[in-house]
Design an enzyme around this catalytic site. Structure first.
Site, mmCIF file in Angstrom:
data_model
loop_
_atom_site.group_PDB
_atom_site.id
_atom_site.type_symbol
_atom_site.label_atom_id
_atom_site.label_comp_id
_atom_site.label_asym_id
_atom_site.label_seq_id
_atom_site.Cartn_x
_atom_site.Cartn_y
_atom_site.Cartn_z
ATOM 1 N N ASP A 1 0.838 -1.196 0.000
ATOM 2 C CA ASP A 1 0.000 0.000 0.000
ATOM 3 C C ASP A 1 0.878 1.253 0.000
ATOM 4 O O ASP A 1 1.760 1.394 0.843
ATOM 5 C CB ASP A 1 -0.870 -0.043 1.270
ATOM 6 C CG ASP A 1 -1.965 1.007 1.267
ATOM 7 O OD1 ASP A 1 -2.446 1.355 0.182
ATOM 8 O OD2 ASP A 1 -2.341 1.458 2.364
ATOM 9 N N HIS A 2 0.634 2.148 -0.946
ATOM 10 C CA HIS A 2 1.357 3.430 -1.010
ATOM 11 C C HIS A 2 2.876 3.294 -0.942
ATOM 12 O O HIS A 2 3.519 3.964 -0.133
ATOM 13 C CB HIS A 2 0.885 4.383 0.100
ATOM 14 C CG HIS A 2 -0.538 4.833 -0.082
ATOM 15 N ND1 HIS A 2 -0.906 5.785 -0.991
ATOM 16 C CD2 HIS A 2 -1.672 4.418 0.522
ATOM 17 C CE1 HIS A 2 -2.234 5.951 -0.929
ATOM 18 N NE2 HIS A 2 -2.717 5.123 -0.027
ATOM 19 N N GLU B 1 -1.741 6.003 -8.539
ATOM 20 C CA GLU B 1 -2.679 6.946 -7.912
ATOM 21 C C GLU B 1 -2.662 8.283 -8.645
ATOM 22 O O GLU B 1 -1.606 8.794 -9.006
ATOM 23 C CB GLU B 1 -2.345 7.157 -6.427
ATOM 24 C CG GLU B 1 -3.278 8.185 -5.773
ATOM 25 C CD GLU B 1 -3.202 8.221 -4.250
ATOM 26 O OE1 GLU B 1 -2.980 7.164 -3.642
ATOM 27 O OE2 GLU B 1 -3.371 9.314 -3.685
ATOM 28 N N HIS C 1 -7.709 9.578 3.892
ATOM 29 C CA HIS C 1 -7.202 8.612 4.867
ATOM 30 C C HIS C 1 -7.500 9.076 6.289
ATOM 31 O O HIS C 1 -7.549 10.266 6.552
ATOM 32 C CB HIS C 1 -5.690 8.463 4.719
ATOM 33 C CG HIS C 1 -5.279 7.894 3.407
ATOM 34 N ND1 HIS C 1 -4.476 8.557 2.530
ATOM 35 C CD2 HIS C 1 -5.593 6.719 2.822
ATOM 36 C CE1 HIS C 1 -4.295 7.810 1.453
ATOM 37 N NE2 HIS C 1 -4.959 6.700 1.598
ATOM 38 N N GLY C 2 -7.652 8.125 7.168
ATOM 39 C CA GLY C 2 -7.744 8.453 8.594
ATOM 40 C C GLY C 2 -9.156 8.777 9.047
ATOM 41 O O GLY C 2 -10.141 8.312 8.475
ATOM 42 N N HIS D 1 -9.842 4.526 -1.785
ATOM 43 C CA HIS D 1 -9.104 4.463 -0.517
ATOM 44 C C HIS D 1 -9.919 5.153 0.573
ATOM 45 O O HIS D 1 -10.862 5.884 0.292
ATOM 46 C CB HIS D 1 -7.743 5.165 -0.655
ATOM 47 C CG HIS D 1 -6.719 4.341 -1.369
ATOM 48 N ND1 HIS D 1 -5.485 4.054 -0.825
ATOM 49 C CD2 HIS D 1 -6.738 3.724 -2.574
ATOM 50 C CE1 HIS D 1 -4.798 3.310 -1.670
ATOM 51 N NE2 HIS D 1 -5.532 3.096 -2.748
ATOM 52 N N GLY D 2 -9.534 4.922 1.830
ATOM 53 C CA GLY D 2 -10.168 5.644 2.946
ATOM 54 C C GLY D 2 -11.633 5.320 3.145
ATOM 55 O O GLY D 2 -12.415 6.177 3.552
ATOM 56 N N SER E 1 -13.137 3.207 5.281
ATOM 57 C CA SER E 1 -13.678 2.732 6.562
ATOM 58 C C SER E 1 -14.499 3.780 7.299
ATOM 59 O O SER E 1 -15.306 3.443 8.147
ATOM 60 C CB SER E 1 -12.557 2.179 7.452
ATOM 61 O OG SER E 1 -11.728 3.208 7.927
ATOM 62 N N ASN F 1 -10.071 0.102 -0.207
ATOM 63 C CA ASN F 1 -9.167 0.058 0.943
ATOM 64 C C ASN F 1 -9.913 0.423 2.224
ATOM 65 O O ASN F 1 -10.599 1.443 2.282
ATOM 66 C CB ASN F 1 -8.000 1.027 0.722
ATOM 67 C CG ASN F 1 -7.006 0.474 -0.269
ATOM 68 O OD1 ASN F 1 -7.377 -0.251 -1.198
ATOM 69 N ND2 ASN F 1 -5.738 0.800 -0.085
HETATM 70 ZN ZN LIG Z 1 -4.523 4.812 0.745
#
Ligand SMILES: [Zn+2]
Length: 296
Positions: free
Chosen positions: A81-82, A133, A191-192, A221-222, A224, A243
């Site tokens: 990842d990344h 990306e 993210h986060g 991504h991100g 959650s 993700n």
């Molecule tokens: Zn990511």
């Protein structure tokens, strides 16, 4: 069985479901995620984040992830990842990873294209799949992917996130010129931990999916911190790799705190670790089930 992205994402998109890509930074999480996928008989992607590496080196968890994937009864893609530096990409390949994200999104477009395309050529000769990306994925101050180096981070609003959105035509050009197997794009996630409930631009996902060549998968991504309804709408619009980690990790932390409190602090560490692994497994089963969009 150990697979690369192409082996599982094409079928996912054709059948209208998404496959979660979950960080597995320790043995408890690794066992939980693969156990969940096996119980539901569905493929999964597990990944190691380069930004976790100062805490958990890839040489420790990488070989364990590959070993667990090979032993699994379901297809498991082990993904970086990344990845940011060539040195680190090589460390992932050394550990046996069949899939790599090479993230050059903070570079100008032409440099991003050139660096990504060069690596894709190298990787494809070795049967390795590559994710690129385009459109910078913002990170919150409180980010489970964060190694704490960027002190400038602050809480981002949905209006802030919009500034990073991916342009569909540029995405199509990027996919064509680099040959990536999957492309992470920005349409409302970061993210986060989110400052406010995220609002996804689903029409943008549809436009990106339509513009980008069909053999390149679209990645979110991100996820959650996003409600399942919006995640499922993004999947239906064309995202097949999603993700998912930060909020799942936070949930396990809360579960651990509650479990310790309920035992008056008497629970032994190994009992706590087992209980947390069980919690993560149930969480992963919920995510896998939701993303199957009724196809399980
Ligand atoms: Zn990511």
């Amino acid at each position: 069985m150990l697979v690369n992205m192409t082996e599982i994402l094409a079928e996912a998109e054709a059948r209208g479901y998404g496959i979660p890509c979950i960080n597995t930074p320790n043995m408890e999480t690794l066992r939980a995620v693969i156990g969940a996928a096996e119980e539901l008989n569905t493929p999964v992607i597990i990944d190691h984040a380069e930004v976790h590496n100062s805490l958990i080196p890839i040489e420790r968890m990488g070989p364990e992830m590959v070993k667990a994937a090979k032993a699994s009864s379901v297809p498991v893609c082990v993904h970086l990842d990344h990845g940011k530096s060539y040195t680190f990409l090589m460390r992932a390949l050394e550990a046996g990873f069949p899939s790599i994200m090479f993230d050059n999104s903070d570079l100008p477009f032409e440099e991003n294209v050139a660096r990504t395309a060069e690596f894709v050529k190298f990787a494809h000769e070795r049967g390795i799949t590559v994710e690129g990306e385009l459109g910078i994925m913002a990170s919150a101050m409180e980010d489970t992917h964060d190694d704490g180096e960027d002190k400038e981070k602050r809480l981002l609003t949905n209006a802030d996130i919009r500034k990073f959105f991916t342009d569909p035509d540029q995405a199509a050009e990027f996919a064509e010129r680099t040959g990536v197997d999957a492309l992470a794009v920005c349409f409302g996630t970061m993210h986060g931990i989110y400052a406010e409930p995220p609002v996804l631009d689903i029409d943008r996902v549809k436009a990106i999916r339509k513009a980008v060549k069909p053999e390149c998968r679209i990645v979110m991504h991100g996820a959650s911190g996003v409600d399942f309804e919006q995640c499922k709408a993004a999947i239906s619009a064309g995202c097949s790799k999603i993700n998912y980690y930060s909020y799942m990790a936070k949930s396990a932390t809360k579960f651990a705190a509650d479990t310790i409190a309920a035992s008056d602090g008497k629970i032994a560490y190994h009992e706590l670790a087992e209980a947390c692994s069980g919690h993560m497994k149930e969480y992963a089963k919920m995510v896998l089930t939701e993303f199957r969009n009724g196809t399980l």
